[in-house]
Design an enzyme around this catalytic site. Structure first.
Site, short mmCIF file in Angstrom:
data_model
loop_
_atom_site.label_atom_id
_atom_site.label_comp_id
_atom_site.label_asym_id
_atom_site.label_seq_id
_atom_site.Cartn_x
_atom_site.Cartn_y
_atom_site.Cartn_z
N THR A 122 -10.88 0.69 13.40
CA THR A 122 -10.69 0.20 12.03
C THR A 122 -9.21 0.25 11.70
O THR A 122 -8.50 1.19 12.06
CB THR A 122 -11.50 1.03 11.02
OG1 THR A 122 -11.07 2.39 11.05
CG2 THR A 122 -12.99 0.98 11.37
N ASP A 150 -15.62 4.98 4.90
CA ASP A 150 -17.04 5.33 4.76
C ASP A 150 -17.87 4.10 4.44
O ASP A 150 -18.98 3.93 4.95
CB ASP A 150 -17.22 6.37 3.65
CG ASP A 150 -16.54 7.69 3.99
OD1 ASP A 150 -16.43 8.01 5.18
OD2 ASP A 150 -16.11 8.38 3.05
N LYS A 156 -12.19 -0.75 -6.52
CA LYS A 156 -12.72 0.11 -7.57
C LYS A 156 -12.32 1.55 -7.33
O LYS A 156 -12.04 1.96 -6.21
CB LYS A 156 -14.26 0.00 -7.61
CG LYS A 156 -14.77 -1.39 -7.93
CD LYS A 156 -16.29 -1.43 -7.94
CE LYS A 156 -16.81 -2.82 -8.23
NZ LYS A 156 -18.31 -2.85 -8.22
N LYS A 163 -17.76 12.71 3.36
CA LYS A 163 -17.95 11.51 4.15
C LYS A 163 -19.43 11.21 4.36
O LYS A 163 -19.85 10.05 4.32
CB LYS A 163 -17.23 11.64 5.49
CG LYS A 163 -15.71 11.70 5.38
CD LYS A 163 -15.03 11.60 6.71
CE LYS A 163 -15.13 10.20 7.27
NZ LYS A 163 -14.46 9.18 6.44
N GLY A 164 -20.23 12.26 4.58
CA GLY A 164 -21.66 12.04 4.78
C GLY A 164 -22.32 11.45 3.54
O GLY A 164 -23.03 10.45 3.61
#
EC number: 2.7.1.15
Length: 305
Positions: free
Chosen positions: A222, A254, A287, A42-43
């Site tokens: 979200t 992300d 994508k 995630k980072g």
């Protein structure tokens, strides 16, 4: 405003992505279509997302001195990200994420590896970098004490923070009061507030309002293909997402957090920030691959035409 400076403190993984038609049930064996080895975490995903938008990004994290670690560093370099803040730990294994991916959704299991060895002391050595940032963006795939220390440094330096609370973990009031913006998805939000919500507008408004009053930060929920929800000027607002053909939802959250952080760093109004972030996330799912799907500023801008 000049090029925004964003520091991302978080995880770097090698994603083992298995594509299949349907998710296996417990005890079931199914045939997969393919497997791909894709740098993620995630980072790292969020750092790439910020860099693709044109931000000046510093990534603080850790990889092992194995093949996966070397591949991740090479990939970060290709995206124009400096390796200066990424520690290479000797005789340690880089974190991995095993991702089962279908057209509709994905399921993920994570082995932290070196992500679990990113210490507060490592982050402290980049105090000056954090202090010079416009935004510090964090997630929860690194030790909680490291997240907490990053938030403390940012707060003491007057730098705004965005916390993406994933994977969801219990968060102390002391930590939460250091956060400026928190961005759980619907499931994460229910886990954070400790109850199942019926998700009606009235209940959602009250839950967000109560949270923000208690912890003093802005909360944005979200909602995947339904966009995002927040309170603005005392009213609940749903920011809708455009209809797109979904290829891969991995990394959509992300991408949202990267775009939101970019907009915050540019000091845009909230309406513009959330519209921008939702459009960015919608483009990303068209994508394959989390990092490969991160859109450029031009792609997001052109999507409104």
């Amino acid at each position: 405003m000049d090029t925004p400076k964003i520091t991302v403190v978080g995880s770097l993984n090698m994603d083992l992505v298995i594509s299949l038609e349907v998710m296996p049930q417990i005890g079931e064996t199914v045939h997969g279509d393919s497997i791909h080895y894709i740098p993620g975490g995630k980072g790292a995903n969020q750092a790439v997302g910020c860099a693709r938008l044109g931000a000046d990004v510093t990534m603080i994290g850790a990889v092992g001195d194995d093949l996966f670690g070397k591949r991740i560093l090479e990939e970060m370099e290709q995206y124009g990200l400096s390796q200066d803040g990424i520690f290479t730990l000797k005789n340690e294994s880089t974190g991995i994420a095993s991702i089962y991916h279908t057209k509709e959704d994905n399921s993920i299991a994570i082995v932290p590896g070196t992500n679990g060895k990113l210490t507060p002391e490592m982050v402290k050595s980049y105090r000056d970098v954090i202090a010079a940032s416009d935004i510090v963006l964090l997630q929860l795939e690194i030790p909680m004490e490291t997240v907490h220390e990053s938030l403390r440094i940012a707060r003491s330096s007057g730098v705004k923070t965005v916390l993406n609370p994933a994977p969801v973990n219990p968060l102390s009031p002391e930590l939460l009061q250091l956060v400026d913006v928190i961005t759980p998805n619907e499931t994460e939000f229910e886990m954070l507030i400790g109850k199942k919500a019926d998700r009606s507008d009235a209940e959602l408004f009250e839950a967000i309002r109560t949270w923000e009053s208690k912890f003093g930060n802005k909360l944005i929920v979200t909602r995947g293909k339904h966009g995002a929800t927040h309170i603005i000027e005392g009213k609940l607002e749903h920011v809708t997402a455009p209809l797109v053909e979904v290829v891969d939802t991995t990394g959509a959250g992300d991408c949202f957090n990267a775009a939101l952080s970019y907009g915050l760093a540019k000091q845009w109004e909230w309406k513009e920030i959330l519209s921008f972030a939702v459009r960015a996330a919608s483009i990303s799912v068209t994508k394959f691959g989390a990092q490969g799907g991160m859109p450029t500023l031009g792609q997001i801008t052109n999507s409104t035409d």
